[in-house]
Scaffold this active site. Structure first.
Site, PDB file in Angstrom:
ATOM      1  N   ALA A 180       0.720  14.186 -22.613  1.00 11.17           N
ATOM      2  CA  ALA A 180       0.169  12.627 -22.921  1.00 11.17           C
ATOM      3  C   ALA A 180       0.753  12.236 -24.173  1.00 11.17           C
ATOM      4  O   ALA A 180       1.271  10.918 -24.030  1.00 11.17           O
ATOM      5  CB  ALA A 180      -1.476  12.984 -23.116  1.00 11.17           C
ATOM      6  N   ASP A 237       0.811  19.392 -20.485  1.00 10.93           N
ATOM      7  CA  ASP A 237      -0.335  18.216 -20.659  1.00 10.93           C
ATOM      8  C   ASP A 237       0.592  17.343 -21.529  1.00 10.93           C
ATOM      9  O   ASP A 237       0.458  17.668 -22.927  1.00 10.93           O
ATOM     10  CB  ASP A 237      -1.406  18.702 -21.000  1.00 10.93           C
ATOM     11  CG  ASP A 237      -2.354  17.785 -21.241  1.00 10.93           C
ATOM     12  OD1 ASP A 237      -2.068  16.280 -21.272  1.00 10.93           O
ATOM     13  OD2 ASP A 237      -3.853  17.801 -21.518  1.00 10.93           O
ATOM     14  N   HIS A 297     -20.761  14.900 -24.554  1.00 11.64           N
ATOM     15  CA  HIS A 297     -20.593  14.088 -25.830  1.00 11.64           C
ATOM     16  C   HIS A 297     -20.438  12.462 -25.548  1.00 11.64           C
ATOM     17  O   HIS A 297     -20.720  11.715 -26.109  1.00 11.64           O
ATOM     18  CB  HIS A 297     -19.183  14.357 -26.617  1.00 11.64           C
ATOM     19  CG  HIS A 297     -18.139  14.646 -25.919  1.00 11.64           C
ATOM     20  ND1 HIS A 297     -18.123  15.581 -24.921  1.00 11.64           N
ATOM     21  CD2 HIS A 297     -16.784  13.823 -25.776  1.00 11.64           C
ATOM     22  CE1 HIS A 297     -16.763  15.638 -24.262  1.00 11.64           C
ATOM     23  NE2 HIS A 297     -16.074  14.436 -24.801  1.00 11.64           N
ATOM     24  N   LYS A 321      -1.410   7.243 -23.225  1.00 18.20           N
ATOM     25  CA  LYS A 321      -0.992   7.354 -24.657  1.00 18.20           C
ATOM     26  C   LYS A 321       0.689   7.072 -24.729  1.00 18.20           C
ATOM     27  O   LYS A 321       0.880   5.923 -24.843  1.00 18.20           O
ATOM     28  CB  LYS A 321      -1.189   9.129 -24.842  1.00 18.20           C
ATOM     29  CG  LYS A 321      -2.574   9.167 -25.296  1.00 18.20           C
ATOM     30  CD  LYS A 321      -3.549   9.673 -24.079  1.00 18.20           C
ATOM     31  CE  LYS A 321      -4.777  10.073 -24.039  1.00 18.20           C
ATOM     32  NZ  LYS A 321      -5.541  10.241 -22.844  1.00 18.20           N
ATOM     33  N   TYR A 378       0.777  -1.390  -0.242  1.00 18.66           N
ATOM     34  CA  TYR A 378      -0.016  -0.073   0.006  1.00 18.66           C
ATOM     35  C   TYR A 378       0.936   1.361  -0.066  1.00 18.66           C
ATOM     36  O   TYR A 378       0.602   2.247  -0.789  1.00 18.66           O
ATOM     37  CB  TYR A 378      -0.933  -0.007   1.315  1.00 18.66           C
ATOM     38  CG  TYR A 378      -1.960   1.033   1.194  1.00 18.66           C
ATOM     39  CD1 TYR A 378      -3.339   0.806   0.933  1.00 18.66           C
ATOM     40  CD2 TYR A 378      -1.633   2.410   1.647  1.00 18.66           C
ATOM     41  CE1 TYR A 378      -4.101   1.752   0.778  1.00 18.66           C
ATOM     42  CE2 TYR A 378      -2.550   3.461   1.890  1.00 18.66           C
ATOM     43  CZ  TYR A 378      -3.770   3.143   1.169  1.00 18.66           C
ATOM     44  OH  TYR A 378      -4.731   4.014   1.194  1.00 18.66           O
ATOM     45  N   PHE A 424      -7.572  19.987 -23.828  1.00 22.05           N
ATOM     46  CA  PHE A 424      -8.353  19.049 -24.202  1.00 22.05           C
ATOM     47  C   PHE A 424      -9.810  18.972 -23.351  1.00 22.05           C
ATOM     48  O   PHE A 424      -9.698  19.785 -22.440  1.00 22.05           O
ATOM     49  CB  PHE A 424      -7.479  17.643 -23.974  1.00 22.05           C
ATOM     50  CG  PHE A 424      -8.393  16.303 -24.276  1.00 22.05           C
ATOM     51  CD1 PHE A 424      -8.745  16.170 -25.485  1.00 22.05           C
ATOM     52  CD2 PHE A 424      -9.025  15.735 -23.387  1.00 22.05           C
ATOM     53  CE1 PHE A 424      -9.506  15.161 -26.254  1.00 22.05           C
ATOM     54  CE2 PHE A 424      -9.768  14.517 -23.910  1.00 22.05           C
ATOM     55  CZ  PHE A 424      -9.858  14.384 -25.231  1.00 22.05           C
ATOM     56  N   ASP A 425     -10.711  18.257 -23.806  1.00 17.64           N
ATOM     57  CA  ASP A 425     -12.122  18.297 -23.024  1.00 17.64           C
ATOM     58  C   ASP A 425     -11.978  18.088 -21.860  1.00 17.64           C
ATOM     59  O   ASP A 425     -13.044  18.714 -21.098  1.00 17.64           O
ATOM     60  CB  ASP A 425     -13.099  17.830 -24.063  1.00 17.64           C
ATOM     61  CG  ASP A 425     -12.949  16.109 -24.264  1.00 17.64           C
ATOM     62  OD1 ASP A 425     -11.822  15.765 -23.884  1.00 17.64           O
ATOM     63  OD2 ASP A 425     -13.724  15.597 -24.951  1.00 17.64           O
TER      64      ASP A 425
HETATM   65  N1  F0G Z   1      -4.899  15.567 -21.832  1.00 16.94           N
HETATM   66  C1  F0G Z   1      -5.012  15.192 -23.380  1.00 16.94           C
HETATM   67  C2  F0G Z   1      -4.326  15.924 -24.207  1.00 16.94           C
HETATM   68  C3  F0G Z   1      -5.687  13.906 -23.627  1.00 16.94           C
HETATM   69  O1  F0G Z   1      -5.685  13.673 -25.005  1.00 16.94           O
HETATM   70  C4  F0G Z   1      -6.530  13.332 -22.830  1.00 16.94           C
HETATM   71  C5  F0G Z   1      -7.288  12.449 -23.112  1.00 16.94           C
HETATM   72  C6  F0G Z   1      -6.487  13.629 -21.394  1.00 16.94           C
HETATM   73  C7  F0G Z   1      -5.787  14.915 -20.912  1.00 16.94           C
HETATM   74  C8  F0G Z   1      -7.339  12.847 -20.237  1.00 16.94           C
HETATM   75  O2  F0G Z   1      -6.660  11.898 -20.100  1.00 16.94           O
HETATM   76  O3  F0G Z   1      -8.190  10.282 -20.723  1.00 16.94           O
HETATM   77  O4  F0G Z   1      -6.245   9.637 -19.243  1.00 16.94           O
HETATM   78  O5  F0G Z   1      -8.144  10.776 -18.384  1.00 16.94           O
HETATM   79  N2  F0G Z   1      -7.656  11.955 -24.296  1.00 16.94           N
HETATM   80  C9  F0G Z   1      -8.263  10.776 -24.563  1.00 16.94           C
HETATM   81  C10 F0G Z   1      -8.675  10.691 -26.025  1.00 16.94           C
HETATM   82  C11 F0G Z   1      -9.398  10.586 -23.843  1.00 16.94           C
HETATM   83  O6  F0G Z   1      -9.389  10.171 -26.723  1.00 16.94           O
HETATM   84  O7  F0G Z   1      -7.993  11.776 -26.845  1.00 16.94           O
HETATM   85  P1  F0G Z   1      -7.350  10.530 -19.457  1.00 16.94           P
END
Ligand code: F0G
Length: 460
Positions: A219, A217, A452, A260, A74, A126-127
């Site tokens: 990813a 960010d 969405h 990613k 843990y 990102f969204d």
């Molecule tokens: N930032 C970016 C640039 C992303 O593309 C995503 C996720 C996230 C943050 C959030 O990360 O999904 O691990 O919580 N993108 C996915 C996509 C969902 O389909 O582009 P997460």
């Protein structure tokens, strides 16, 4: 980039997962049952799944082996320290906080640092990032350069932030209203477009001049590093690791969806230099994500992330990966399907307004095209347009539509072959033939945030 037919995938296949094509009648019924939202389809009813490149990679044999080493303590798990050291080596950031995925890290960092009335300035959020900023009562501000919104372009770094706008916004708002600047690499929302080292260096100088920290960010930091190496003068001879290290050196921290470029099915983290920020973040890490050395993950997940991060900065892998994206883009362009150019790192983005010019934006042309692609070829893409990004202006109550109305075909890492890409291109041939008869959509249900994922539609 070498021509695609001069080399093959730099791996061979050790395990297979069968996929099955359905009939057009079945797909017509299933998409209707799903409320014309591809998120509600069952995965097994999809032939080629390009919904996302997130959490969908094939792990390497070495990653699978690493899972067996997972230490499930843990607190103080060996796997955490191994993971932390890999992140430290790439980013140079002292403090590393694991999270169950990217949005977990966003939740922790936004709660710790963002208050009502603040603004988060960035190239293009990102969204989920936008959602977390809005949930804090703050404003997500996208400062992508105008060039980044053009569909057709030869600009090598369309993810770049507008430096003059950044300077102006920082001056107008002042550091007390901007907890940090956030640069997304690569920039997912406009096509997986890279950000240049020069742009990052300048953005860092401007943010720091105003005493505002710079976060990434990150990813898709490995894909961004490959673009810098292959497109930015002066970086041809540097290793991808050196490029990533230089990029992070201009920042103060990062949030990452490891699903990613860490080549794993689940995971994420935040990392930072400053111990004050770290102390604020861990107050929220424990209630939201879990104890500091596991953060919503199993020890074996930390091992797989550590291994994925250690193998992703590889020239052969990234050339094949980004080459496959470019290959699909070329197949579509050759068939007259307008796509964002140059193609980005993780997917091909189709200009739905141009494919379906007769459908007005309030009737969701990109969503309509996503539906048709499934019906035609069993291919699942995703809408990045009015459904995902439209917002209500709090002052006037009017809907603000996004500039771009896109369908994204995100390619999972190391999963599909070029023949799968050919099938995707063929589905578009069928759509183009009957495009004038394709109708728009109307929303019959929507959630207040991130609608969405669960919205339901009917045909107009
Ligand atoms: N930032 C970016 C640039 C992303 O593309 C995503 C996720 C996230 C943050 C959030 O990360 O999904 O691990 O919580 N993108 C996915 C996509 C969902 O389909 O582009 P997460």
């Amino acid at each position: 980039m070498r021509p695609r037919n001069e080399y093959a995938e730099p791996y061979r296949i050790k395990m297979v997962e069968p996929i099955k094509m359905t009939t057009r009648e079945e797909r017509t019924r299933k998409i209707q049952e799903a409320g014309y939202n591809v998120f509600s389809l069952r995965g097994e009813d999809v032939y080629i799944d390009l919904l996302t490149d997130s959490g969908t990679p094939a792990m390497s044999d070495t990653q699978w082996a690493a899972l067996m080493r997972g230490d499930e303590a843990y607190a103080g798990s060996k796997s955490f320290y191994r993971f932390r050291d890999v992140v430290r080596n790439i980013t140079g950031y002292e403090y590393v906080i694991p999270a169950h995925q990217g949005r977990g890290a966003e939740h922790v960092i936004m709660t710790a640092l963002v208050k009502e009335g603040d603004a988060i300035l960035g190239n293009m959020h990102f969204d989920t990032t936008m959602g977390h900023i809005l949930l804090r009562g703050a404003e997500p501000v996208n400062l992508l350069r105008q060039e980044g919104y053009k569909i057709e372009s030869s600009e090598p770094f369309k993810g770049n932030i507008d430096l003059e706008a950044l300077e102006r916004e920082l001056e107008e708002r002042g550091p007390e209203k901007v907890p940090f600047v956030l640069i997304t690499v690569t920039c997912n929302s406009n096509g997986g477009q890279p950000v240049s080292m020069g742009n990052i260096r300048e953005a860092s100088r401007i943010a720091h001049k105003h005493n505002v920290p710079l976060f990434f960010d990150c990813a898709r930091f490995a894909e961004n590093s490959w673009f810098i190496k292959n497109r930015e003068p002066g970086y041809e001879k540097k290793s991808l690791l050196e490029i990533a290290q230089e990029m992070f050196s201009y920042g103060d921290g990062c949030i990452m969806s490891a699903k990613k470029d860490a080549l794993v099915n689940i995971g994420g983290f935040a990392a930072m230099r400053d111990d004050n920020i770290y102390r604020k973040a861990i107050e929220w890490e424990i209630p939201f994500e879990g104890y500091l050395t596991y953060g919503g993950l199993a020890g074996r997940d930390l091992e797989a992330m550590a291994q994925g991060l250690s193998e992703v900065l590889d020239d052969d892998y990234l050339e094949d990966r980004i080459g496959q994206v470019a290959y699909l883009a070329d197949l579509l362009l050759a068939r007259g399907v307008p796509v964002i150019t140059p193609s980005g790192g993780h997917g091909v983005y189709i200009d739905a307004k141009a494919v379906l010019p007769h459908i007005p934006q309030p009737q969701f042309p990109a969503q309509a095209l996503t539906v048709e692609l499934y019906v035609e070829g069993g291919v699942r893409g995703v809408e990045l347009g009015a459904c995902t990004f439209a917002r209500t202006d709090p002052a006037t109550g009017e809907t603000i539509y996004p500039e771009l109305e896109l369908v994204r075909l995100a390619i999972p890492r190391r999963v599909y072959t070029d023949r799968h890409m050919l099938c995707v291109a063929r589905a578009f041939e069928g759509i183009l033939e009957r495009r004038s008869s394709i109708r728009g959509l109307r929303i019959t249900y929507e959630a207040p945030v991130l609608r969405h994922f669960t919205a339901e539609f009917e045909r107009v």
